[in-house]
Design a protein around this motif. Structure first.
Motif, PDB file in Angstrom:
ATOM      1  N   HIS A 107       1.565  -1.768   0.066  1.00 26.00           N
ATOM      2  CA  HIS A 107      -0.169  -0.203   0.244  1.00 26.00           C
ATOM      3  C   HIS A 107       0.943   1.030  -0.146  1.00 26.00           C
ATOM      4  O   HIS A 107       0.543   1.860  -0.803  1.00 26.00           O
ATOM      5  N   ASN A 108       1.485   1.279   0.310  1.00 28.10           N
ATOM      6  CA  ASN A 108       2.654   2.855   1.350  1.00 28.10           C
ATOM      7  C   ASN A 108       3.692   2.705  -0.329  1.00 28.10           C
ATOM      8  O   ASN A 108       4.423   3.547  -1.049  1.00 28.10           O
ATOM      9  N   TYR A 109       4.235   1.569  -1.100  1.00 31.38           N
ATOM     10  CA  TYR A 109       4.832   1.030  -2.859  1.00 31.38           C
ATOM     11  C   TYR A 109       3.677   1.787  -3.615  1.00 31.38           C
ATOM     12  O   TYR A 109       4.491   1.884  -4.688  1.00 31.38           O
ATOM     13  N   LYS A 110       2.504   1.940  -3.742  1.00 29.96           N
ATOM     14  CA  LYS A 110       1.925   2.452  -4.513  1.00 29.96           C
ATOM     15  C   LYS A 110       2.091   3.373  -5.790  1.00 29.96           C
ATOM     16  O   LYS A 110       1.871   3.779  -6.682  1.00 29.96           O
ATOM     17  N   PRO A 111       2.244   4.547  -4.589  1.00 30.87           N
ATOM     18  CA  PRO A 111       3.116   6.206  -5.295  1.00 30.87           C
ATOM     19  C   PRO A 111       4.270   5.606  -6.995  1.00 30.87           C
ATOM     20  O   PRO A 111       4.073   5.538  -7.342  1.00 30.87           O
ATOM     21  N   THR A 112       4.587   4.575  -6.283  1.00 32.43           N
ATOM     22  CA  THR A 112       6.036   4.395  -6.934  1.00 32.43           C
ATOM     23  C   THR A 112       5.406   3.106  -8.040  1.00 32.43           C
ATOM     24  O   THR A 112       6.115   3.507  -9.645  1.00 32.43           O
ATOM     25  N   ALA A 113       4.730   2.223  -8.173  1.00 34.74           N
ATOM     26  CA  ALA A 113       4.001   1.597  -8.980  1.00 34.74           C
ATOM     27  C   ALA A 113       3.006   2.621  -9.947  1.00 34.74           C
ATOM     28  O   ALA A 113       3.050   1.970 -11.154  1.00 34.74           O
ATOM     29  N   MET A 114       2.168   3.363  -9.300  1.00 35.25           N
ATOM     30  CA  MET A 114       1.450   3.977 -10.153  1.00 35.25           C
ATOM     31  C   MET A 114       2.536   4.752 -11.240  1.00 35.25           C
ATOM     32  O   MET A 114       2.046   5.337 -12.054  1.00 35.25           O
ATOM     33  N   ALA A 115       3.663   5.499 -10.888  1.00 36.03           N
ATOM     34  CA  ALA A 115       4.504   6.462 -11.909  1.00 36.03           C
ATOM     35  C   ALA A 115       5.087   4.965 -12.786  1.00 36.03           C
ATOM     36  O   ALA A 115       5.157   5.602 -13.747  1.00 36.03           O
ATOM     37  N   ALA A 116       5.153   3.961 -12.425  1.00 32.41           N
ATOM     38  CA  ALA A 116       5.621   2.900 -13.658  1.00 32.41           C
ATOM     39  C   ALA A 116       4.054   2.188 -14.580  1.00 32.41           C
ATOM     40  O   ALA A 116       4.429   2.002 -15.812  1.00 32.41           O
ATOM     41  N   VAL A 117       2.628   2.496 -13.935  1.00 28.52           N
ATOM     42  CA  VAL A 117       1.923   2.350 -14.922  1.00 28.52           C
ATOM     43  C   VAL A 117       1.288   3.638 -15.775  1.00 28.52           C
ATOM     44  O   VAL A 117       1.188   3.461 -17.148  1.00 28.52           O
ATOM     45  N   MET A 118       1.824   4.668 -15.473  1.00 27.31           N
ATOM     46  CA  MET A 118       1.467   6.535 -16.024  1.00 27.31           C
ATOM     47  C   MET A 118       2.837   5.912 -17.556  1.00 27.31           C
ATOM     48  O   MET A 118       2.486   6.486 -18.519  1.00 27.31           O
ATOM     49  N   GLN A 119       4.197   5.478 -16.772  1.00 31.89           N
ATOM     50  CA  GLN A 119       5.164   5.604 -17.652  1.00 31.89           C
ATOM     51  C   GLN A 119       4.813   4.352 -18.981  1.00 31.89           C
ATOM     52  O   GLN A 119       4.716   4.927 -20.366  1.00 31.89           O
ATOM     53  N   SER A 120       3.975   3.219 -18.362  1.00 32.15           N
ATOM     54  CA  SER A 120       3.241   2.712 -20.255  1.00 32.15           C
ATOM     55  C   SER A 120       2.561   3.169 -20.316  1.00 32.15           C
ATOM     56  O   SER A 120       2.567   2.890 -21.838  1.00 32.15           O
ATOM     57  N   TRP A 121       1.368   3.786 -19.630  1.00 26.23           N
ATOM     58  CA  TRP A 121       0.159   3.684 -20.317  1.00 26.23           C
ATOM     59  C   TRP A 121       1.248   5.303 -21.706  1.00 26.23           C
ATOM     60  O   TRP A 121       0.131   5.102 -22.385  1.00 26.23           O
ATOM     61  N   LYS A 122       1.526   6.133 -21.044  1.00 28.05           N
ATOM     62  CA  LYS A 122       2.495   6.954 -22.340  1.00 28.05           C
ATOM     63  C   LYS A 122       2.711   6.509 -23.609  1.00 28.05           C
ATOM     64  O   LYS A 122       2.110   6.735 -24.333  1.00 28.05           O
ATOM     65  N   ARG A 123       3.343   5.245 -23.111  1.00 26.11           N
ATOM     66  CA  ARG A 123       4.081   4.768 -24.896  1.00 26.11           C
ATOM     67  C   ARG A 123       3.411   4.523 -25.113  1.00 26.11           C
ATOM     68  O   ARG A 123       2.517   4.063 -26.791  1.00 26.11           O
ATOM     69  N   LEU A 124       1.656   3.161 -24.616  1.00 26.51           N
ATOM     70  CA  LEU A 124       0.545   2.831 -26.052  1.00 26.51           C
ATOM     71  C   LEU A 124      -0.023   3.248 -26.794  1.00 26.51           C
ATOM     72  O   LEU A 124      -0.171   3.504 -27.441  1.00 26.51           O
ATOM     73  N   THR A 125      -0.793   5.150 -25.497  1.00 22.42           N
ATOM     74  CA  THR A 125      -1.478   5.880 -26.291  1.00 22.42           C
ATOM     75  C   THR A 125      -0.796   6.674 -26.975  1.00 22.42           C
ATOM     76  O   THR A 125      -1.287   7.320 -28.910  1.00 22.42           O
ATOM     77  N   ASP A 126       0.359   6.691 -27.457  1.00 23.08           N
ATOM     78  CA  ASP A 126       1.788   7.341 -28.208  1.00 23.08           C
ATOM     79  C   ASP A 126       1.746   6.293 -29.608  1.00 23.08           C
ATOM     80  O   ASP A 126       2.365   6.443 -30.325  1.00 23.08           O
ATOM     81  N   ALA A 127       1.575   4.747 -29.612  1.00 25.75           N
ATOM     82  CA  ALA A 127       2.013   4.175 -30.673  1.00 25.75           C
ATOM     83  C   ALA A 127       1.122   3.288 -31.227  1.00 25.75           C
ATOM     84  O   ALA A 127       0.714   2.761 -31.715  1.00 25.75           O
ATOM     85  N   TYR A 128      -0.165   3.476 -30.257  1.00 27.75           N
ATOM     86  CA  TYR A 128      -1.637   2.611 -30.556  1.00 27.75           C
ATOM     87  C   TYR A 128      -2.679   3.426 -31.217  1.00 27.75           C
ATOM     88  O   TYR A 128      -2.987   4.188 -29.965  1.00 27.75           O
ATOM     89  N   GLU A 129      -3.572   3.431 -31.835  1.00 23.00           N
ATOM     90  CA  GLU A 129      -4.879   3.772 -32.224  1.00 23.00           C
ATOM     91  C   GLU A 129      -6.013   3.522 -30.454  1.00 23.00           C
ATOM     92  O   GLU A 129      -6.404   4.586 -30.745  1.00 23.00           O
ATOM     93  N   CYS A 130      -6.087   2.215 -30.879  1.00 17.13           N
ATOM     94  CA  CYS A 130      -6.929   2.411 -29.552  1.00 17.13           C
ATOM     95  C   CYS A 130      -6.372   1.642 -28.314  1.00 17.13           C
ATOM     96  O   CYS A 130      -5.262   0.493 -28.267  1.00 17.13           O
ATOM     97  N   VAL A 131      -6.750   1.772 -27.062  1.00 17.92           N
ATOM     98  CA  VAL A 131      -6.647   1.711 -25.647  1.00 17.92           C
ATOM     99  C   VAL A 131      -7.210   1.038 -24.836  1.00 17.92           C
ATOM    100  O   VAL A 131      -8.164   1.584 -24.665  1.00 17.92           O
ATOM    101  N   LEU A 132      -7.430   0.009 -24.613  1.00 19.87           N
ATOM    102  CA  LEU A 132      -8.604  -1.262 -24.208  1.00 19.87           C
ATOM    103  C   LEU A 132      -7.674  -1.489 -22.844  1.00 19.87           C
ATOM    104  O   LEU A 132      -7.136  -2.308 -22.519  1.00 19.87           O
ATOM    105  N   VAL A 133      -9.161  -1.082 -21.820  1.00 15.43           N
ATOM    106  CA  VAL A 133      -8.326  -0.790 -20.317  1.00 15.43           C
ATOM    107  C   VAL A 133      -8.908  -1.748 -19.395  1.00 15.43           C
ATOM    108  O   VAL A 133     -10.168  -1.821 -20.167  1.00 15.43           O
TER     109      VAL A 133
END
Length: 490
Positions: A107-133
């Motif tokens: 639970h205390n680690y989640k901000p670090t995990a969230m940063a990794a999530v948003m990094q991946s999200w940016k790469r995918l939305t830059d590369a694909y027409e559709c992203v299904l979550v």
């Protein structure tokens, strides 16, 4: 590249149909010529897969990648939690182990995990027409709302529209949908564009009054009602797949059993056996006596030492020895392979307490768990049965050594031996997940285990493709995809 839309599928409960809906939508949209990526910010599962970039993600996201006709990538599931106990898990970030944490520490680690999530999200939305979550569990789990990265916490951070899916086969579908919506904050409620009802069987006309009421009550559309698709085969995210498969009246040629350890992992390795019309396959759970069998398969484990102790508590150690005395065969895969040796050491406490324990002793080898996880897609051939081709993957922290390995079970590309085959030919072990998946290897392994006569061809990859198309056909028939896309873009 112009992004067409993003959409998040959240469920009212676990197993409501989130993974299935994302996979089916991905295939339907790919058939329209769109470039689609699946995405699950945080997954908790012991069924995983190795990606093209050499990492580890949840099995469901690997399946969704197949549906989208793209190579699995670690960005599709940036945070994977692999439970090692009831209160702790190995945390995989961008495909690699990052930490072993208790639930409270995570639970205390989640901000670090969230940063990794948003990094991946940016790469995918830059590369694909559709992203299904795909969400996880339910967004209405009040105790998990703080620092949430799996459901509405991510949707709010990424500004993604949401649809809710509920399973009508379980009953209470209207209460599930309305109750979930009511428990969300005003901004989260505004994000929900509508609903999908899953696994309906019966006369749709009898459901219409309920659908009308739901739309009037919530002010949101029901985009579609998906029928119950009998016999649909999709790789399980984590829940144990039903062993009961209609054999079409064929007489079984082989009886196969497998233990359900507390921390069983990658049990999808046994899907080809479970789906074979001529195989009588059974899972054996706690407190159940092992039935007579021709073949025992020891699947993978996330906590090998503790699952080995559980086996002994259940009497499986003596049952396996008796099975071998009567001429039966045994196959161990990954953690199950390690259990078959003389000893299992965990000097670094990788999976629990630092200790060395005795194995079942049917293969002359010892295994030591190292700090670094081995992750690799592999291919090669079995060392018997006409050298049929095997394709699969390795996910393990154990390194095995000993005389048993001088008789390998497989020869992988690059002349690399894998596993062991006992001198009497009764016991086989391998680190390769997917051992039974190719039709030729499955046939050879069934014959090694004692099957005779003509065997049906079971092609797991072909079955998966056919069922993904069947699912997409159903979604295109039941859901107004154009309306869904317009709602998601609004």
């Amino acid at each position: 590249m112009t992004k067409v839309f993003t959409l998040m599928v959240q469920g009212t409960t676990s197993d409501a149909g989130k993974s299935t809906l994302v996979a089916g939508l991905a295939r339907a949209l790919v058939r329209r010529g769109l470039r689609v990526a699946p995405f699950k910010p945080q997954n908790m599962a012991l069924n995983s897969a190795v990606t093209a970039d050499g990492g580890e993600i949840g099995r469901a996201q690997a399946l969704q990648a197949v549906a989208a006709r793209v190579a699995p990538h670690t960005d599709f599931n940036p945070v994977l939690l692999k439970p090692s106990s009831d209160i702790g898990a190995q945390v995989i970030i961008h495909g690699r182990p990052a930490a072993n944490l208790s639930a409270r520490d995570y639970h205390n680690y989640k901000p670090t995990a969230m940063a990794a999530v948003m990094q991946s999200w940016k790469r995918l939305t830059d590369a694909y027409e559709c992203v299904l979550v795909e969400g996880a569990g339910s967004p209405a789990e009040i105790n998990l709302r703080d620092r949430d990265i799996a459901n509405m916490g991510f949707a709010e951070a990424a500004d993604v529209p949401v649809i809710l899916v509920a399973d009508i086969d379980r009953g209470g579908v209207f209460a599930h949908l309305v109750g979930t919506l009511d428990l969300l904050s005003p901004s989260e409620q505004a994000r929900v564009k509508g609903f999908v009802i899953n696994r309906f069987r019966g006369d749709i006309g009898l459901l219409q009054s309920g659908l009308d009421w739901l739309e009037a009550r919530t002010g949101r559309p029901v985009f579609g009602v998906l029928p119950y698709l009998h016999g649909l085969f999709l790789d399980a995210e984590d829940a144990l797949a039903d062993a009961t498969v209609d054999g079409g009246g064929e007489v079984p040629v082989l009886r196969v059993v497998a233990p359900v350890y507390p921390r069983i992992s990658n049990h999808t390795d046994l899907d080809a056996l479970r789906l074979h019309p001529q195989v009588d396959f059974r899972w054996v759970g706690p407190g159940q006596e092992m039935p007579p069998a021709d073949l025992i398969v020891m699947p993978g484990s996330k906590s090998v030492q503790s699952d080995l102790a559980w086996l002994r508590e259940q009497g499986w150690d003596q049952a396996i020895l008796k099975h071998l005395r009567y001429g039966g065969k045994v196959v161990g895969i990954c953690g199950g392979f390690q259990m078959l040796g003389r000893s299992l050491g965990d000097p670094h406490g990788v999976e629990g307490r630092a200790d060395t324990v005795s194995g079942l002793g049917v293969l002359d080898m010892a295994t030591v768990l190292e700090r670094e996880k081995q992750l690799e897609n592999v291919h090669g051939t079995l060392c018997f049965g006409g050298d049929p081709v095997v394709s699969g993957y390795e996910i393990h922290m154990g390194v095995s050594s000993g005389p048993a390995l001088q008789r390998p079970a497989l020869m992988l590309a690059g002349d690399r031996p894998d596993g062991a085959l006992s001198a009497d030919g009764q016991v086989m072990g391998s680190y390769v997940h997917g051992l039974f998946d190719s039709p030729a290897a499955l046939d050879a392994l069934l014959r090694w285990a004692g099957a005779e006569g003509a065997l049906d061809r079971v092609d797991l990859a072909a079955r998966r493709e056919a069922d993904l198309d069947r699912l997409a056909d159903s979604i295109e028939s039941a859901i107004d995809i154009d309306a869904l896309m317009r709602a998601a873009a609004s």
